[in-house]
Design an enzyme around this catalytic site. Structure first.
Site, PDB file in Angstrom:
ATOM      1  N   GLU A  17       0.704  -1.267  -0.010  1.00 17.54           N
ATOM      2  CA  GLU A  17      -0.050   0.014   0.144  1.00 17.54           C
ATOM      3  C   GLU A  17       0.791   1.303  -0.187  1.00 17.54           C
ATOM      4  O   GLU A  17       1.884   1.303   0.838  1.00 17.54           O
ATOM      5  CB  GLU A  17      -0.952  -0.128   1.229  1.00 17.54           C
ATOM      6  CG  GLU A  17      -1.825   0.983   1.436  1.00 17.54           C
ATOM      7  CD  GLU A  17      -2.475   1.230  -0.018  1.00 17.54           C
ATOM      8  OE1 GLU A  17      -3.410   0.238  -0.414  1.00 17.54           O
ATOM      9  OE2 GLU A  17      -2.442   2.334  -0.634  1.00 17.54           O
TER      10      GLU A  17
ATOM     11  N   LYS B  43       8.216  -1.798  -2.511  1.00 19.31           N
ATOM     12  CA  LYS B  43       7.709  -0.694  -1.190  1.00 19.31           C
ATOM     13  C   LYS B  43       8.962  -0.387  -0.395  1.00 19.31           C
ATOM     14  O   LYS B  43       8.687   0.882   0.000  1.00 19.31           O
ATOM     15  CB  LYS B  43       6.587  -1.819  -0.603  1.00 19.31           C
ATOM     16  CG  LYS B  43       6.151  -1.167   0.677  1.00 19.31           C
ATOM     17  CD  LYS B  43       5.073  -0.006   0.385  1.00 19.31           C
ATOM     18  CE  LYS B  43       4.998   0.821   1.577  1.00 19.31           C
ATOM     19  NZ  LYS B  43       4.198   2.028   1.489  1.00 19.31           N
TER      20      LYS B  43
ATOM     21  N   CYS C 260       6.214   4.181   9.531  1.00 23.63           N
ATOM     22  CA  CYS C 260       6.879   3.265   8.555  1.00 23.63           C
ATOM     23  C   CYS C 260       8.120   3.908   7.984  1.00 23.63           C
ATOM     24  O   CYS C 260       8.895   3.125   7.747  1.00 23.63           O
ATOM     25  CB  CYS C 260       5.607   3.281   7.136  1.00 23.63           C
ATOM     26  SG  CYS C 260       4.320   2.367   7.864  1.00 23.63           S
TER      27      CYS C 260
HETATM   28  P1  NAD Z   1      -1.853  -0.624  12.790  1.00 23.93           P
HETATM   29  O1  NAD Z   1      -1.088  -0.944  13.761  1.00 23.93           O
HETATM   30  O2  NAD Z   1      -2.823   0.540  12.408  1.00 23.93           O
HETATM   31  O3  NAD Z   1      -3.166  -1.842  12.441  1.00 23.93           O
HETATM   32  C1  NAD Z   1      -2.705  -3.037  12.454  1.00 23.93           C
HETATM   33  C2  NAD Z   1      -3.972  -4.087  12.947  1.00 23.93           C
HETATM   34  O4  NAD Z   1      -3.770  -5.547  12.799  1.00 23.93           O
HETATM   35  C3  NAD Z   1      -3.987  -4.000  14.526  1.00 23.93           C
HETATM   36  O5  NAD Z   1      -5.396  -3.302  14.524  1.00 23.93           O
HETATM   37  C4  NAD Z   1      -3.951  -5.182  15.212  1.00 23.93           C
HETATM   38  O6  NAD Z   1      -4.717  -5.361  16.156  1.00 23.93           O
HETATM   39  C5  NAD Z   1      -4.249  -6.088  14.012  1.00 23.93           C
HETATM   40  N1  NAD Z   1      -3.561  -7.492  14.134  1.00 23.93           N
HETATM   41  C6  NAD Z   1      -2.542  -7.894  14.525  1.00 23.93           C
HETATM   42  N2  NAD Z   1      -2.194  -9.368  14.422  1.00 23.93           N
HETATM   43  C7  NAD Z   1      -3.560  -9.698  14.213  1.00 23.93           C
HETATM   44  C8  NAD Z   1      -4.133 -10.911  14.145  1.00 23.93           C
HETATM   45  N3  NAD Z   1      -3.280 -11.820  14.289  1.00 23.93           N
HETATM   46  N4  NAD Z   1      -5.342 -10.974  13.485  1.00 23.93           N
HETATM   47  C9  NAD Z   1      -6.058  -9.942  13.408  1.00 23.93           C
HETATM   48  N5  NAD Z   1      -5.561  -8.903  13.539  1.00 23.93           N
HETATM   49  C10 NAD Z   1      -4.436  -8.604  13.791  1.00 23.93           C
HETATM   50  O7  NAD Z   1      -1.071  -0.918  11.353  1.00 23.93           O
HETATM   51  P2  NAD Z   1      -1.225  -0.042   9.853  1.00 23.93           P
HETATM   52  O8  NAD Z   1      -0.498   1.244  10.096  1.00 23.93           O
HETATM   53  O9  NAD Z   1      -2.375  -0.234   9.288  1.00 23.93           O
HETATM   54  O10 NAD Z   1      -0.094  -0.702   9.042  1.00 23.93           O
HETATM   55  C11 NAD Z   1      -0.235  -2.206   8.655  1.00 23.93           C
HETATM   56  C12 NAD Z   1       0.704  -2.698   7.569  1.00 23.93           C
HETATM   57  O11 NAD Z   1       0.718  -1.479   6.543  1.00 23.93           O
HETATM   58  C13 NAD Z   1       2.419  -2.487   8.192  1.00 23.93           C
HETATM   59  O12 NAD Z   1       2.923  -3.368   7.514  1.00 23.93           O
HETATM   60  C14 NAD Z   1       2.598  -1.011   7.691  1.00 23.93           C
HETATM   61  O13 NAD Z   1       4.218  -0.938   7.208  1.00 23.93           O
HETATM   62  C15 NAD Z   1       1.900  -0.888   6.482  1.00 23.93           C
HETATM   63  N6  NAD Z   1       1.656   0.263   5.837  1.00 23.93           N
HETATM   64  C16 NAD Z   1       1.172   1.422   6.480  1.00 23.93           C
HETATM   65  C17 NAD Z   1       0.942   2.658   6.145  1.00 23.93           C
HETATM   66  C18 NAD Z   1       0.294   3.728   7.098  1.00 23.93           C
HETATM   67  O14 NAD Z   1       0.309   4.698   6.263  1.00 23.93           O
HETATM   68  N7  NAD Z   1      -0.073   3.455   8.029  1.00 23.93           N
HETATM   69  C19 NAD Z   1       0.926   2.818   4.791  1.00 23.93           C
HETATM   70  C20 NAD Z   1       1.391   1.784   3.918  1.00 23.93           C
HETATM   71  C21 NAD Z   1       1.681   0.490   4.602  1.00 23.93           C
HETATM   72  C1  UGA Z   2       4.569   7.468   3.853  1.00 25.99           C
HETATM   73  C2  UGA Z   2       4.514   7.587   2.389  1.00 25.99           C
HETATM   74  O1  UGA Z   2       4.429   8.901   1.965  1.00 25.99           O
HETATM   75  C3  UGA Z   2       3.276   6.469   1.597  1.00 25.99           C
HETATM   76  O2  UGA Z   2       3.522   6.389   0.476  1.00 25.99           O
HETATM   77  C4  UGA Z   2       3.549   5.207   2.389  1.00 25.99           C
HETATM   78  O3  UGA Z   2       2.636   4.452   1.926  1.00 25.99           O
HETATM   79  C5  UGA Z   2       3.657   5.257   3.821  1.00 25.99           C
HETATM   80  O4  UGA Z   2       4.704   6.343   4.450  1.00 25.99           O
HETATM   81  C6  UGA Z   2       3.811   3.949   4.598  1.00 25.99           C
HETATM   82  O5  UGA Z   2       4.327   3.243   4.043  1.00 25.99           O
HETATM   83  O6  UGA Z   2       3.307   4.127   5.731  1.00 25.99           O
HETATM   84  P1  UGA Z   2       3.185   8.785   5.734  1.00 25.99           P
HETATM   85  O7  UGA Z   2       4.221   8.441   6.629  1.00 25.99           O
HETATM   86  O8  UGA Z   2       1.635   8.369   6.013  1.00 25.99           O
HETATM   87  O9  UGA Z   2       3.207   7.971   4.162  1.00 25.99           O
HETATM   88  O10 UGA Z   2       3.222  10.309   5.678  1.00 25.99           O
HETATM   89  P2  UGA Z   2       3.974  11.232   4.752  1.00 25.99           P
HETATM   90  O11 UGA Z   2       3.282  12.298   4.065  1.00 25.99           O
HETATM   91  O12 UGA Z   2       5.140  10.550   3.705  1.00 25.99           O
HETATM   92  O13 UGA Z   2       4.866  12.016   5.712  1.00 25.99           O
HETATM   93  C7  UGA Z   2       5.838  11.206   6.635  1.00 25.99           C
HETATM   94  C8  UGA Z   2       6.464  12.177   7.616  1.00 25.99           C
HETATM   95  O14 UGA Z   2       7.572  13.086   6.607  1.00 25.99           O
HETATM   96  C9  UGA Z   2       5.463  13.128   8.298  1.00 25.99           C
HETATM   97  O15 UGA Z   2       6.358  13.528   9.608  1.00 25.99           O
HETATM   98  C10 UGA Z   2       5.810  14.567   7.369  1.00 25.99           C
HETATM   99  O16 UGA Z   2       5.607  15.670   8.355  1.00 25.99           O
HETATM  100  C11 UGA Z   2       7.134  14.412   6.811  1.00 25.99           C
HETATM  101  N1  UGA Z   2       7.380  15.293   5.644  1.00 25.99           N
HETATM  102  C12 UGA Z   2       6.956  14.776   4.676  1.00 25.99           C
HETATM  103  C13 UGA Z   2       8.398  16.251   5.617  1.00 25.99           C
HETATM  104  O17 UGA Z   2       9.024  16.472   6.754  1.00 25.99           O
HETATM  105  N2  UGA Z   2       8.845  16.821   4.665  1.00 25.99           N
HETATM  106  C14 UGA Z   2       8.137  16.754   3.269  1.00 25.99           C
HETATM  107  O18 UGA Z   2       8.450  17.372   2.668  1.00 25.99           O
HETATM  108  C15 UGA Z   2       7.275  15.477   3.329  1.00 25.99           C
END
Ligand code: NAD
Ligand code: UGA
Length: 466
Positions: free
Chosen positions: A163, A222, A278
């Site tokens: 994602e 990713k 992340c």
């Molecule tokens: P999160 O902690 O918000 O959510 C994960 C959920 O999974 C939790 O609610 C937890 O209770 C649940 N969980 C864990 N083990 C489980 C199980 N065995 N059965 C059922 N539920 C279970 O995490 P997130 O931010 O949604 O991130 C999830 C993944 O996506 C991570 O690998 C992260 O790196 C990736 N990712 C996150 C973002 C972001 O913006 N947060 C963006 C891109 C990718």
């Molecule tokens: C980031 C990536 O942008 C997503 O594409 C990715 O899916 C995600 O991580 C993930 O894998 O979790 P996110 O962390 O949600 O998304 O938000 P960003 O907008 O990337 O910002 C990350 C951090 O960098 C924040 O603290 C933001 O304030 C900071 N930032 C961002 C800066 O300091 N300067 C910038 O120019 C941009």
């Protein structure tokens, strides 16, 4: 081609919740069930009051409101959702390991493995299993081994579909994704699975935006995407330090270099450092993977991105302390913002936490205001650091709902999140309330320093000399 009619997503977090809500909304003929072991989280997703959803994202509550109860469901009945689904997304957390081999760098895959074992145990029909979580390259092999050794004759096809949404703009990012990446095996059944998942996204995205690759390219892309994005921030932040010494202005430098179409203007905002769950975790994971393959130079290269980020947070806190005459003990410092960026209630790895920690080490009294973060969360973040007792954190830190009244008799304001509302405040009134000399430390470069200076503030902005 296999047509998907029933999707299960394991993990109702910041990715699983919004992603599945959009899929359900755009694919009304597909039943989508998001499951989680966290009862409180599921209850919040099911709350009649859409302002109480566990994730705050602009546009999310409207989409959940439209689809929930029709073809979008949130439940803790993980097993039943697995049994019913023909496609299962794994979207659980993959944090940095805090123990054992790879501690502090490698991704902790215990939640992923638990999901795979659970799917293997309860599935009675063929399934497409989709890695939505961010995973080290070659994890699909481990998942496949677990699934294929169940012995109950069910056939599993594994896909990688990382994602790319960013928090705060998740819905927009999902609805208008630059690209969707789908990795799978180059076998006939692998191709059929990739096409089945592509068809889900093609309900609202052009076919050309869906990229199909092999599993390993998808998993690795990713980590590399996040490493490149974070690298840009560390690069501009390193230059911000030089700007402060040389009277150059980091915004002018960013604009000048960003106009080169090969560099581009986005993601060049100098700040108090990147936060979020992340960037750091994924780079450290990349660093660890490179090390395990003996690629020490590659590993050290990427580690520097994280070290520069730590330096930026420390530099900001040091600047506050030195400006306040090298002592902040007993001084009231107001934090505007605690979330790691605007338009989210997520505080994971927020720079605010580390700046607060450094100031608390110097016995400052902190008053925190964030429009979307609860007091409970602020204290949980500080307690998690384990650098002082829970009682000390509650003695030194107050969390407030009134950002203006909070500034009464304060020595300084530190802006840690770029919430738009901060720009609309009556800064003359704030100046009158504060002790003099009143200081603003703008870690997000959102305020016009000339305006603040005219009012009488001492003003520091990242990337500009005072
Ligand atoms: P999160 O902690 O918000 O959510 C994960 C959920 O999974 C939790 O609610 C937890 O209770 C649940 N969980 C864990 N083990 C489980 C199980 N065995 N059965 C059922 N539920 C279970 O995490 P997130 O931010 O949604 O991130 C999830 C993944 O996506 C991570 O690998 C992260 O790196 C990736 N990712 C996150 C973002 C972001 O913006 N947060 C963006 C891109 C990718
Ligand atoms: C980031 C990536 O942008 C997503 O594409 C990715 O899916 C995600 O991580 C993930 O894998 O979790 P996110 O962390 O949600 O998304 O938000 P960003 O907008 O990337 O910002 C990350 C951090 O960098 C924040 O603290 C933001 O304030 C900071 N930032 C961002 C800066 O300091 N300067 C910038 O120019 C941009």
């Amino acid at each position: 081609m296999k047509k998907i009619t029933n999707i299960c997503c394991i993990g109702a977090g910041y990715v699983g919740g919004p992603t599945m809500s959009v899929i359900a909304n755009k694919c009304p003929e597909i039943k989508v069930t998001v499951v989680d072991i966290n009862q409180k989280r599921i209850d919040a997703w099911n709350d009649q009051d859409l302002d109480k959803l566990p994730v705050y994202e602009p546009g999310l509550k409207e989409i959940v409101g439209e689809s929930r109860g029709k073809n979008l469901f949130f439940s803790t009945d993980v097993d039943n959702a697995i049994v019913e689904a023909d496609m299962i997304f794994i979207s659980v957390n993959t944090p940095t390991k805090t123990y054992g081999k790879g501690k502090g760098q490698a991704a902790d895959l215990k939640y992923i493995e638990l999901c795979a074992r659970n799917i293997a145990k309860v599935a009675t029909t063929d399934k497409i299993v989709v890695e939505k979580s961010t995973l080290p390259v070659r994890t699909a092999q481990a998942i496949k081994n677990i699934l294929d050794n169940t012995g109950n004759g069910v056939k599993f096809e594994i896909l990688s579909n990382p994602e790319f949404l960013a928090e705060g703009t998740a819905i927009e990012d999902l609805l208008q994704a630059d690209r969707v990446l789908i990795g799978g095996e180059n076998t006939p059944s692998g191709q059929e699975a990739k096409d089945a998942l592509s068809a889900v996204y093609e309900h609202w995205l052009p076919k050309a935006n869906v990229i199909q690759t092999n599993l390993w390219s998808s998993e690795l892309s990713k980590l590399v995407a996040n490493a490149f994005l974070a690298q840009r921030i560390s690069s501009i932040n390193s230059i911000s330090a030089l700007c402060e010494k040389t009277d150059a202005n980091v915004a002018e430098v960013a604009n000048a270099i960003g106009r080169d179409s090969r560099i581009g203007p986005k993601f060049l905002n100098a700040s108090v450092g990147f936060g979020g769950s992340c960037f750091q975790k994924d780079i450290l994971n990349l660093v660890y993977i490179c090390k395990t393959y003996g690629l020490d130079e590659v590993s050290n290269y990427w580690e520097q991105v994280v070290l520069m980020n730590d330096y930026q947070k420390r530099r900001f806190a040091d600047n506050i302390i030195s400006t306040l005459y090298n002592t902040v003990s007993g001084k009231k410092i107001v934090f505007y913002g605690w979330a790691f960026k605007k338009d989210t209630n997520d505080t994971r790895e927020s720079s605010a936490i580390y700046v607060a920690d450094a100031l608390l080490d110097e016995q400052a009294e902190l008053v925190i205001y964030d429009p979307k973060v609860t007091a409970e969360q602020v204290y949980a973040d500080l307690d998690y650091l384990n650098t002082r007792t829970e009682a000390e954190n509650r003695k030194l830190v107050t969390v407030v709902n009134d950002p203006i009244a909070a500034t009464e008799n304060a020595h300084a304001i530190a802006i840690l999140t770029e919430w738009d509302e901060f720009k609309t405040y009556d800064w003359e009134k704030i100046f009158d309330l504060m002790l003099k000399p009143a200081c603003v430390f703008d870690g997000r470069r959102i305020m016009e320093s000339s305006k603040l200076k005219n009012i009488g503030f001492h003003c520091y902005r990242i990337g500009e000399s005072c």
